[in-house]
Design a protein around this motif. Structure first.
Motif, PDB file in Angstrom:
ATOM      1  N   THR A   1      -6.085   9.175  -2.408  1.00 48.38           N
ATOM      2  CA  THR A   1      -7.435   8.639  -2.527  1.00 48.38           C
ATOM      3  C   THR A   1      -8.101   9.106  -3.814  1.00 48.38           C
TER       4      THR A   1
ATOM      5  N   LEU B   1      -4.803   5.440   5.042  1.00 50.01           N
ATOM      6  CA  LEU B   1      -5.110   4.983   3.682  1.00 50.01           C
ATOM      7  C   LEU B   1      -6.050   3.785   3.709  1.00 50.01           C
TER       8      LEU B   1
ATOM      9  N   ASP C   1      -5.835   0.984  -7.244  1.00 49.85           N
ATOM     10  CA  ASP C   1      -6.220  -0.375  -6.854  1.00 49.85           C
ATOM     11  C   ASP C   1      -5.293  -0.904  -5.771  1.00 49.85           C
TER      12      ASP C   1
ATOM     13  N   LEU D   1      -8.544   1.871   0.864  1.00 43.26           N
ATOM     14  CA  LEU D   1      -7.524   1.468  -0.107  1.00 43.26           C
ATOM     15  C   LEU D   1      -6.788   0.217   0.347  1.00 43.26           C
TER      16      LEU D   1
ATOM     17  N   ARG E   1      -7.705   7.105  -6.995  1.00 42.97           N
ATOM     18  CA  ARG E   1      -8.438   5.828  -7.046  1.00 42.97           C
ATOM     19  C   ARG E   1      -7.522   4.630  -7.375  1.00 42.97           C
TER      20      ARG E   1
END
Length: 246
Positions: free
Chosen positions: A60, A82, A65, A87, A63
């Motif tokens: 996490t 997740l 995509d 995410l 960051r």
């Protein structure tokens, strides 16, 4: 290319073979990978634990995509965690070569690859050209203490079948059954196929359990990975099968 939240510029991979596929095809996009992601050599990204015990907090913090995963290699609970962290997670299912080729194309498209990579075309062509040199009845151990073998519906089993290897446990109700060594011997295989992963079988660790049976020691990456290694896998696996009968 969009993954549901905009342009994909940061990717975490939880699958070694997918890590290699993305790193080779779209260099620079990977920001995290598991401790087991050993290819390509020199991959310089954050390490986020294993395939079965990823560090969700570390992932996490990167960051990403997109997180790419596999329904067999990764645990559903980790993937759910997740997702709960906000995410995007792309989960692959790969149990045959054809499915693997399709899923690779899907993953690479989701990662923003501008075109289908040359290695994927080469892999498809290499497997389309396969002509088995013989037919073998085999058992395919993947672990010992306890002994476990390939059963039904496995990617590795499909590759071997295309090379003329008939897995004696291909109809077993389990995909990776535990089978006592006495039962494996009693099945009277004409060949034992011993990959070097997940258990590292070697000339001194594995063949001695099957006295009198030819043993093919194979590179686990060629047998179980779906990625760039697929292009060279038919030739390498055929060579190992041939060597077992010399």
């Amino acid at each position: 290319m969009s993954a549901g939240r905009g342009t994909v510029g940061r990717i975490v991979s939880l699958v070694p073979s997918l890590t290699e596929a993305v790193a080779v095809t779209a260099p620079g996009l990977l920001v995290g990978a598991t401790d087991w992601c050993a290819h390509p050599a020199g991959l310089d990204v954050a390490r986020i634990g294993g395939t079965k015990n990823p560090d969700v907090r570390a992932i996490t913090a990167l960051r990403p995509d997109l997180v790419i995963a596999n329904e067999e290699e990764n645990r559903a609970a980790d993937l759910d965690e997740l997702r709960a962290a906000g995410l995007d997670v792309l989960v692959t299912e790969i149990r045959t070569l054809d499915q693997g080729l399709r899923e690779l194309e899907r993953v690479l498209a989701a990662c923003g690859a501008p075109r289908r990579p040359r290695w994927l075309d080469e892999a498809e062509a290499a497997w389309a050209a396969v002509v088995p040199e013989g037919e073998y009845t085999a058992v395919v151990p993947i672990w010992r203490r306890p002994w476990m073998v390939l059963g039904r519906d496995t990617f590795a089993g499909d590759l071997l079948a295309r090379l003329g290897v008939r897995n004696l446990y291909a109809e077993h109700p389990e995909r990776y059954p535990k089978v006592p060594i006495d039962e494996l011997r009693a099945a009277e295989p004409g060949l034992v196929v011993l990959p070097d992963e997940p258990y590292r079988f070697t000339r001194d660790d594995g063949p001695e359990a099957f006295p009198g049976t030819p043993a093919a020691l194979v590179d686990g990456r060629h047998l179980t990975w779906y990625g760039p290694s697929l292009a060279e896998a038919p030739r390498a696996l055929t060579r190992a099968l041939r060597a077992a009968h010399c």
